[in-house]
Design a protein around this motif. Sequence first.
Motif, short mmCIF file in Angstrom:
data_model
loop_
_atom_site.label_atom_id
_atom_site.label_comp_id
_atom_site.label_asym_id
_atom_site.label_seq_id
_atom_site.Cartn_x
_atom_site.Cartn_y
_atom_site.Cartn_z
N ARG A 109 1.29 92.53 24.19
CA ARG A 109 -0.02 92.23 24.58
C ARG A 109 -0.22 90.87 23.94
NH1 ARG A 109 -4.88 95.42 21.89
NH2 ARG A 109 -4.34 94.50 20.06
N ARG A 110 0.28 90.46 22.80
CA ARG A 110 0.12 88.92 22.31
C ARG A 110 0.73 88.19 23.01
NH1 ARG A 110 1.59 92.10 17.75
NH2 ARG A 110 3.51 90.97 17.35
N ALA A 111 2.00 88.47 23.50
CA ALA A 111 2.81 87.58 24.23
C ALA A 111 2.02 87.41 25.72
CB ALA A 111 4.17 88.05 24.52
N ASP A 112 1.40 88.19 26.22
CA ASP A 112 0.77 88.21 27.29
C ASP A 112 -0.57 87.36 27.28
OD1 ASP A 112 0.01 89.08 30.25
OD2 ASP A 112 -1.53 89.77 29.41
N MET A 113 -1.14 87.48 26.39
CA MET A 113 -2.48 86.68 25.89
C MET A 113 -1.96 85.19 25.63
SD MET A 113 -5.13 88.32 26.02
CE MET A 113 -6.17 87.26 25.34
N ALA A 114 -0.85 84.96 24.87
CA ALA A 114 -0.56 83.62 24.90
C ALA A 114 -0.30 83.23 26.18
CB ALA A 114 0.84 83.84 24.02
N MET A 115 0.16 83.73 26.97
CA MET A 115 0.76 83.27 28.38
C MET A 115 -0.62 82.97 29.07
SD MET A 115 3.27 85.12 31.52
CE MET A 115 1.92 86.12 31.68
N TYR A 116 -1.54 83.71 28.98
CA TYR A 116 -2.91 83.52 29.68
C TYR A 116 -3.51 82.16 28.95
CZ TYR A 116 -7.89 83.84 30.22
OH TYR A 116 -9.33 83.49 30.34
N GLU A 117 -3.26 82.08 27.73
CA GLU A 117 -3.78 80.92 27.13
C GLU A 117 -2.93 79.61 27.72
OE1 GLU A 117 -6.31 78.36 24.40
OE2 GLU A 117 -6.12 80.46 25.16
N ALA A 118 -1.54 79.79 27.92
CA ALA A 118 -1.02 78.63 28.60
C ALA A 118 -1.54 78.25 29.98
CB ALA A 118 0.63 78.90 28.65
N LYS A 119 -1.80 79.37 30.78
CA LYS A 119 -2.40 79.19 32.29
C LYS A 119 -3.82 78.61 31.99
CE LYS A 119 0.29 81.62 34.61
NZ LYS A 119 0.99 81.11 36.12
N LYS A 120 -4.69 78.99 31.01
CA LYS A 120 -5.87 78.52 30.99
C LYS A 120 -5.96 76.87 30.62
CE LYS A 120 -8.57 79.87 27.50
NZ LYS A 120 -9.19 80.64 26.53
N SER A 121 -4.86 76.69 29.85
CA SER A 121 -5.01 75.11 29.25
C SER A 121 -4.15 74.29 30.19
CB SER A 121 -4.31 75.27 27.70
OG SER A 121 -2.89 75.67 27.85
N GLY A 122 -3.83 74.58 31.31
CA GLY A 122 -3.03 73.60 32.33
C GLY A 122 -1.91 74.24 32.92
N ARG A 123 -1.20 75.32 32.68
CA ARG A 123 0.12 75.89 33.26
C ARG A 123 1.24 74.93 32.82
NH1 ARG A 123 -4.02 76.71 37.01
NH2 ARG A 123 -4.03 79.06 37.44
N GLY A 167 4.39 82.58 27.38
CA GLY A 167 3.79 83.06 25.95
C GLY A 167 4.60 83.70 25.02
N VAL A 168 4.87 83.28 23.80
CA VAL A 168 5.69 83.85 22.97
C VAL A 168 5.14 84.67 21.75
CG1 VAL A 168 7.58 83.17 21.32
CG2 VAL A 168 7.23 81.86 23.32
N ALA A 169 5.84 85.85 21.63
CA ALA A 169 5.34 86.71 20.37
C ALA A 169 6.42 87.17 19.43
CB ALA A 169 4.36 87.71 20.80
N GLU A 170 6.12 87.08 18.23
CA GLU A 170 7.28 87.85 17.30
C GLU A 170 6.71 89.23 16.63
OE1 GLU A 170 9.74 86.67 13.17
OE2 GLU A 170 8.38 85.18 14.07
N TRP A 171 7.89 89.89 16.52
CA TRP A 171 7.44 91.36 16.10
C TRP A 171 6.94 91.19 14.64
CZ3 TRP A 171 8.05 96.29 17.83
CH2 TRP A 171 8.05 97.24 17.00
N THR A 221 -0.48 80.64 17.32
CA THR A 221 -1.13 79.31 17.27
C THR A 221 -2.64 79.16 17.53
OG1 THR A 221 -0.53 78.79 19.64
CG2 THR A 221 0.95 78.18 17.62
N PHE A 222 -3.26 80.58 18.05
CA PHE A 222 -4.66 80.43 18.48
C PHE A 222 -5.18 82.00 18.22
CE2 PHE A 222 -2.22 82.36 22.24
CZ PHE A 222 -3.20 83.19 22.62
N LYS A 223 -6.30 82.20 18.28
CA LYS A 223 -6.89 83.28 17.84
C LYS A 223 -7.02 84.23 19.05
CE LYS A 223 -11.13 85.48 15.89
NZ LYS A 223 -12.50 85.37 15.11
N LEU A 224 -6.23 85.50 18.71
CA LEU A 224 -6.10 86.49 19.95
C LEU A 224 -7.34 87.27 19.84
CD1 LEU A 224 -2.59 87.63 19.07
CD2 LEU A 224 -3.42 86.23 21.23
#
Length: 313
Positions: free
Chosen positions: A268-282, A253-257, A290-293
């Motif tokens: 938190r944004r990076a963690d949620m992005a990583m969770y989205e990567a997990k949820k979408s197939g790892r 998961g990637v997040a910018e300041w 790129t998605f709504k947090l």
Amino acid sequence: MRIVLVDPSRAVQRAMTRLIEEGGHEVASFADGTEALAFITQDPTVRAMITSTQPVNISGIELCAAVRKLSGSRRALHVMLMSSSDDYYLAVTALDNGADDFIHKPPNPDELRARLRLADRVTAMKQQLIFHATTDSLTGLLNRRAFFDVAAEMCDAATAGASLSAVMFDVDHFKRINDTHGHEIGDQVLAAVGAEAKLIDGKAGRLGGEEFCVLLPSETADALECASALQQTVRALRFGRDDKAFAVTCSFGVAEWEADDAIDRMLRRADMAMYEAKKSGRDRIVASDTFKLTTSHDEWRGAARLGKRARAT
């Protein structure tokens, strides 16, 4: 040991340099205290400073205090004030303002070398203590506490206008790796992934378990490239015996300041992005923009718990 010597007299610099070098040390000498401070700031190999009471542009007491503040809890620096005065209160003031030692000027050569041997021993021990206090023993990365100390400094720079991005990632199906191959192999996986993260030109830390984060002085596009390169190197790793060798993957998961941001919000944004990567197939990389947090704190905590369960499977 590399030593910075600060004295306005060129003659004193030459005489002191000769004495110090005869003890096997390397010397960088300055007349200007502010130049000496800048040099120490930029050169992390400096382990000791000897300053007179009146260098150019700053007092010796002020220089001692500045160097002590610079060293903080993450750098081993031995500070010595040197004076021709026998004023007891000068020594007390120096010690109260960050000096570790006080020596008479001109120093007795044997005494000076003995004090420098002491400084060598003390700073070597401090370096070991700092290493163990800030380093994750398994991966060699920053541990959680040290990572957030470094993050605070990088966030200060980001607040002032510098670029900053976070790449958060963890090992996919790590619980399954431990259950199938054993915890020793699991540790090998974490150590290998950590070794690859350590090669990145940023600040990498192990936040706990199989979760890692890298802070980069860059924008999202560069952070995504960094994550992609790390993804490829992790995929190429192999573990176990030749006949049962297996590969691993990571989700990123990637997040910018952002303006008026804080480290916990960016992570938190990076963690949620990583969770989205997990949820979408790892084995995927997802940028937080790129998605709504989830904006609700309770919803985010619930998603984080779901993410932990997903990462355990």
